[in-house]
Scaffold this motif. Structure first.
Motif, mmCIF file in Angstrom:
data_model
loop_
_atom_site.group_PDB
_atom_site.id
_atom_site.type_symbol
_atom_site.label_atom_id
_atom_site.label_comp_id
_atom_site.label_asym_id
_atom_site.label_seq_id
_atom_site.Cartn_x
_atom_site.Cartn_y
_atom_site.Cartn_z
ATOM 1 N N GLN A 30 -7.460 -67.738 132.644
ATOM 2 C CA GLN A 30 -8.734 -67.075 132.928
ATOM 3 C C GLN A 30 -9.884 -67.660 132.112
ATOM 4 O OE1 GLN A 30 -9.498 -64.808 135.148
ATOM 5 N NE2 GLN A 30 -7.424 -64.475 135.943
ATOM 6 N N GLU A 31 -9.566 -68.270 130.953
ATOM 7 C CA GLU A 31 -10.632 -68.787 130.109
ATOM 8 C C GLU A 31 -11.417 -69.866 130.849
ATOM 9 O OE1 GLU A 31 -7.529 -68.518 129.178
ATOM 10 O OE2 GLU A 31 -7.631 -66.874 127.728
ATOM 11 N N LEU A 32 -12.740 -69.860 130.595
ATOM 12 C CA LEU A 32 -13.601 -70.871 131.211
ATOM 13 C C LEU A 32 -13.465 -72.156 130.412
ATOM 14 C CD1 LEU A 32 -16.764 -68.720 132.024
ATOM 15 C CD2 LEU A 32 -14.866 -69.347 133.517
ATOM 16 N N SER A 33 -12.406 -72.868 130.676
ATOM 17 C CA SER A 33 -12.096 -74.088 129.933
ATOM 18 C C SER A 33 -12.949 -75.249 130.452
ATOM 19 C CB SER A 33 -10.616 -74.415 130.089
ATOM 20 O OG SER A 33 -10.292 -74.538 131.466
ATOM 21 N N PRO A 34 -13.042 -76.340 129.682
ATOM 22 C CA PRO A 34 -13.746 -77.535 130.175
ATOM 23 C C PRO A 34 -13.004 -78.123 131.361
ATOM 24 C CG PRO A 34 -12.588 -77.998 128.115
ATOM 25 C CD PRO A 34 -12.541 -76.514 128.320
ATOM 26 N N PRO A 35 -13.602 -79.091 132.056
ATOM 27 C CA PRO A 35 -12.952 -79.695 133.225
ATOM 28 C C PRO A 35 -11.531 -80.138 132.897
ATOM 29 C CG PRO A 35 -15.193 -80.495 133.042
ATOM 30 C CD PRO A 35 -14.950 -79.669 131.822
ATOM 31 N N LEU A 160 -3.507 -82.775 149.764
ATOM 32 C CA LEU A 160 -4.863 -83.332 149.861
ATOM 33 C C LEU A 160 -4.816 -84.607 150.704
ATOM 34 C CD1 LEU A 160 -7.862 -83.348 148.965
ATOM 35 C CD2 LEU A 160 -7.135 -84.585 146.912
ATOM 36 N N TYR A 161 -5.563 -84.587 151.806
ATOM 37 C CA TYR A 161 -5.640 -85.745 152.700
ATOM 38 C C TYR A 161 -6.973 -86.452 152.451
ATOM 39 C CZ TYR A 161 -5.979 -88.464 157.048
ATOM 40 O OH TYR A 161 -6.118 -89.466 157.960
ATOM 41 N N VAL A 162 -6.909 -87.747 152.115
ATOM 42 C CA VAL A 162 -8.121 -88.497 151.744
ATOM 43 C C VAL A 162 -8.225 -89.749 152.602
ATOM 44 C CG1 VAL A 162 -9.333 -89.711 149.896
ATOM 45 C CG2 VAL A 162 -7.984 -87.671 149.366
ATOM 46 N N ARG A 163 -9.319 -89.861 153.334
ATOM 47 C CA ARG A 163 -9.655 -91.116 154.024
ATOM 48 C C ARG A 163 -10.754 -91.775 153.195
ATOM 49 N NH1 ARG A 163 -7.931 -91.713 159.438
ATOM 50 N NH2 ARG A 163 -9.588 -93.225 159.744
ATOM 51 N N SER A 164 -10.382 -92.823 152.504
ATOM 52 C CA SER A 164 -11.302 -93.464 151.576
ATOM 53 C C SER A 164 -11.699 -94.840 152.085
ATOM 54 C CB SER A 164 -10.646 -93.589 150.193
ATOM 55 O OG SER A 164 -11.475 -94.289 149.300
ATOM 56 N N ASN A 165 -12.920 -95.257 151.765
ATOM 57 C CA ASN A 165 -13.360 -96.607 152.105
ATOM 58 C C ASN A 165 -12.902 -97.633 151.074
ATOM 59 O OD1 ASN A 165 -14.680 -95.947 154.474
ATOM 60 N ND2 ASN A 165 -16.602 -95.477 153.454
ATOM 61 N N GLU A 166 -12.364 -97.153 149.966
ATOM 62 C CA GLU A 166 -11.934 -98.040 148.893
ATOM 63 C C GLU A 166 -10.571 -97.591 148.395
ATOM 64 O OE1 GLU A 166 -16.455 -98.710 147.132
ATOM 65 O OE2 GLU A 166 -15.100 -97.270 146.196
ATOM 66 N N ASP A 167 -9.936 -98.412 147.575
ATOM 67 C CA ASP A 167 -8.699 -97.985 146.925
ATOM 68 C C ASP A 167 -8.996 -96.760 146.073
ATOM 69 O OD1 ASP A 167 -7.310 -100.079 148.037
ATOM 70 O OD2 ASP A 167 -7.503 -101.378 146.274
ATOM 71 N N ILE A 168 -8.057 -95.836 146.043
ATOM 72 C CA ILE A 168 -8.226 -94.643 145.213
ATOM 73 C C ILE A 168 -8.048 -95.061 143.751
ATOM 74 C CG2 ILE A 168 -7.304 -92.363 144.658
ATOM 75 C CD1 ILE A 168 -6.445 -92.114 147.570
ATOM 76 N N ASN A 169 -9.102 -94.886 142.980
ATOM 77 C CA ASN A 169 -9.097 -95.324 141.584
ATOM 78 C C ASN A 169 -10.060 -94.430 140.810
ATOM 79 O OD1 ASN A 169 -8.736 -96.713 139.192
ATOM 80 N ND2 ASN A 169 -10.037 -98.435 139.779
ATOM 81 N N TYR A 170 -9.757 -93.129 140.788
ATOM 82 C CA TYR A 170 -10.644 -92.177 140.135
ATOM 83 C C TYR A 170 -9.852 -90.929 139.739
ATOM 84 C CZ TYR A 170 -10.687 -90.945 145.127
ATOM 85 O OH TYR A 170 -10.326 -90.676 146.426
ATOM 86 N N PRO A 171 -10.367 -90.160 138.793
ATOM 87 C CA PRO A 171 -9.668 -88.931 138.390
ATOM 88 C C PRO A 171 -9.933 -87.795 139.369
ATOM 89 C CG PRO A 171 -11.647 -89.200 137.090
ATOM 90 C CD PRO A 171 -11.549 -90.419 137.957
ATOM 91 N N ILE A 172 -9.046 -86.827 139.376
ATOM 92 C CA ILE A 172 -9.230 -85.586 140.140
ATOM 93 C C ILE A 172 -9.189 -84.442 139.130
ATOM 94 C CG2 ILE A 172 -8.248 -84.066 141.893
ATOM 95 C CD1 ILE A 172 -7.215 -86.514 143.331
ATOM 96 N N ARG A 173 -10.226 -83.601 139.163
ATOM 97 C CA ARG A 173 -10.374 -82.574 138.132
ATOM 98 C C ARG A 173 -10.528 -81.192 138.759
ATOM 99 N NH1 ARG A 173 -13.754 -86.811 135.988
ATOM 100 N NH2 ARG A 173 -12.955 -87.603 133.991
ATOM 101 N N LEU A 174 -10.116 -80.190 137.992
ATOM 102 C CA LEU A 174 -10.404 -78.796 138.303
ATOM 103 C C LEU A 174 -11.539 -78.335 137.401
ATOM 104 C CD1 LEU A 174 -6.820 -77.282 138.610
ATOM 105 C CD2 LEU A 174 -8.445 -77.642 140.478
ATOM 106 N N ARG A 175 -12.571 -77.754 137.999
ATOM 107 C CA ARG A 175 -13.727 -77.321 137.222
ATOM 108 C C ARG A 175 -14.093 -75.897 137.640
ATOM 109 N NH1 ARG A 175 -17.742 -82.556 137.198
ATOM 110 N NH2 ARG A 175 -18.470 -81.515 135.300
ATOM 111 N N MET A 181 -21.595 -76.996 139.118
ATOM 112 C CA MET A 181 -23.025 -77.011 139.420
ATOM 113 C C MET A 181 -23.825 -77.693 138.309
ATOM 114 S SD MET A 181 -23.207 -75.960 142.402
ATOM 115 C CE MET A 181 -25.006 -76.106 142.471
ATOM 116 N N MET A 182 -23.329 -77.574 137.078
ATOM 117 C CA MET A 182 -23.988 -78.291 135.988
ATOM 118 C C MET A 182 -23.882 -79.801 136.206
ATOM 119 S SD MET A 182 -23.262 -78.096 131.883
ATOM 120 C CE MET A 182 -23.644 -76.334 131.868
ATOM 121 N N GLY A 183 -22.723 -80.246 136.688
ATOM 122 C CA GLY A 183 -22.563 -81.657 136.996
ATOM 123 C C GLY A 183 -23.486 -82.112 138.108
ATOM 124 N N VAL A 184 -23.676 -81.260 139.115
ATOM 125 C CA VAL A 184 -24.600 -81.575 140.213
ATOM 126 C C VAL A 184 -26.014 -81.751 139.677
ATOM 127 C CG1 VAL A 184 -25.676 -80.675 142.312
ATOM 128 C CG2 VAL A 184 -23.204 -80.443 141.977
#
Length: 529
Positions: A30-35, A160-175, A181-184
């Motif tokens: 329940q804690e509002l932890s970082p990403p 999770l189904y992903v159609r990507s234009n590039e090789d998948i090379n990135y992290p996936i996070r829960l926020r 919204m702060m990131g936006v």
């Protein structure tokens, strides 16, 4: 951090560990932890991805298949043209429902779907969310993300189904929603700042181009603008969303804009070298390397160029750095703090730019410096390169001016100005047809450089122009005094060595030829009677 050489030797998605068991459980609190980076808990299917899009029967079939465990803090899987399947398992052991936002850490993902079966056996599916701040909705695309709700004591596997234009090379996070919204907002601030600094730089450089007509104040902002546009279509809005996703080059627009920025960089180097009175830009090899930037867009279009992209990268970036040093060699031994700062800013930028390019060529895993280093640094490059280039050029001009004036430090300037006037007005030395600058300098007892500097600074013209001014004035007087004399003879008497030279200089200074001038003067005399 995994060594670069190891990543070069290790193909993407080559982890040998496979499983058909349930994915590792990710406990939510329940804690509002970082990403929370869940990449190391992600599993993926690489081969046999015959299922397209989220369906209940798809989940049943996928759950019985073998899955590969992802290792590391980045999901690194080679792109499948039919789309890639990933899965992870979340658990809420608390007494209250938990809301999280699942965020994919890359922009160029035209299609993503998340599906699962809840506690009641109900199938749930959703497309990547695209809700952002309405103020920037048309300017900045959001990262693909999904809103997840987990009921108390619920444990669920997500596909999770992903159609990507590039090789998948990135992290996936829960926020958390607030954190997302702060990131936006942060992305919006970054691009607004980049746009504002770029606008100031364009205005500053345009002002000095109009003032000085130096082409470096056009080529520098053009290069900076091309870099900002490249970064915008990587991190702000994908180019394929504007130009269409059917063209392979538009799907991999980074290579297109990389080619443009490469050419723009060499155009900047050529104008800087010209400003430094260098000869590097005159070499045919320089321009061959400049237009070698067209090789970059070939990488996503042809398999041959894709397989040899490391050669293009090493050759082009190596030559970029080589020619930067050649054209800025006068700054390598800095004569002021401005030179040192200018070189430092450019050096940091080129290293960060190379680091980012290595990442986009799929030779290095995702990390913040490789991906965002140039993005954060470009406002500094834009501001400092514009301000410092103007200051360095101004100081060089002042130094050259001081060097020229040093020829006159040992002279009584007023005395020699009077002597030059005496030679021209009283002795009419300009009537000598073969008069040369060294003759006058010898007559005055000074050097040619000192005479040239005296005429340039005190008479605001050059030696030939000054002599021709007096000759034309003499010719005007003779045309009025000797109406029966031919214009050729008048020119000769005035000190001109040929009729053509006489006519050319006379028209340049009076706007008319000798015959017309004589007729105008004669007509005025008749009219006055």
């Amino acid at each position: 951090m995994i060594p670069f050489a190891l990543w070069l030797a290790t193909p993407i998605a080559s982890n040998p560990v496979v499983s058909n068991q349930v994915a590792d459980v990710i406990q939510l609190t329940q804690e509002l932890s970082p990403p929370q980076n869940i990449s190391s808990k992600i599993e993926y299917r690489y081969r046999g991805s015959q299922f397209l899009n989220c369906k209940s029967e798809t989940i049943e079939a996928l759950s019985r298949m073998e899955w590969h465990h992802n290792a590391g803090e980045v999901v690194r899987v080679k792109r499948n043209p039919n789309g890639n399947w990933l899965r992870f398992r979340l658990a809420n052991s608390g007494e209250f429902a938990i809301h999280r936002t699942l965020v994919l850490g890359w922009l160029n993902v035209p299609d993503a779907e998340l599906c699962s079966i809840d506690l009641q056996g109900k199938f749930e599916a959703g497309f990547a969310g695209y809700d952002v701040d309405p103020l920037w909705d048309d300017l900045i695309s959001p990262l693909p993300h999904f809103n997840i709700r987990l009921e108390p004591r619920e444990e669920r596997t997500f596909y999770l189904y992903v159609r990507s234009n590039e090789d998948i090379n990135y992290p996936i996070r829960l926020r958390t929603e607030a954190d997302y919204m702060m990131g936006v907002r942060l992305r919006s601030v970054i691009f607004v700042t980049m746009g504002f600094v770029l606008l100031l730089s364009l205005s500053y450089n345009c002002f000095y181009y109009i003032k000085t007509r130096k082409s470096v104040f056009l080529s520098l902002p053009f290069y900076l603008f091309s870099v900002v546009v490249t970064l915008y279509f990587l991190h702000g809005k994908e180019f394929a969303s504007i130009a269409g996703n059917a063209n392979n080059l538009f799907r991999h627009s980074y290579f297109l804009f990389l080619g443009i920025t490469h050419i723009a960089f060499f155009l900047y180097l050529s104008t800087w070298d010209r400003e430094e009175r260098g000869t590097v830009y005159r070499s045919p090899l320089f321009w061959i390397v400049c237009f070698a930037g067209v090789l970059y867009p070939l990488i996503p279009l042809y398999e041959f160029w894709y397989d040899h992209r490391i050669l293009i990268l090493v050759a082009n970036y190596g030559l970029m750095i080589l020619y930067f040093v050649k054209t800025h060699f006068s700054l390598v031994r800095p004569r002021s703090a401005y030179d040192l700062l200018f070189l430092s800013v450019w050096g940091i930028f080129l290293m960060l730019d190379l680091y980012k390019t290595i990442f986009h060529f799929d030779f290095y895993p995702f990390n913040r410096i490789a991906v965002y280093g140039v993005l954060y640094f470009i406002p500094f490059l834009t501001a400092f390169s514009s301000l410092l280039s103007r200051e360095i050029i101004r100081r060089r001009e002042e130094a050259e001016g001081a060097s020229r004036k040093s020829h006159l430090t040992s002279l009584d300037v007023n005395h020699f100005v009077q002597r030059i006037r005496q030679l021209l007005e009283s002795e009419k030395i300009f009537l000598t047809k073969s008069l040369k600058e060294e003759h006058v300098a010898r007559e005055l007892g000074i050097t040619i450089h000192q005479l040239s500097e005296l005429i340039n600074t005190e008479f605001k013209t050059s030696f030939p122009s000054l002599i021709n001014q007096y000759r034309v004035e003499e010719a005007k007087n003779l045309l009025m005094e000797l109406p029966g004399e031919s214009t050729t003879e008048i020119g000769s008497r005035s000190g001109f060595s040929s009729r053509s030279a006489f006519y050319l200089e006379f028209k340049k200074l009076t706007g008319t030829n000798p015959n017309s001038f004589r007729k105008e003067v004669s007509g005025e005399k008749v009219a006055s009677r």
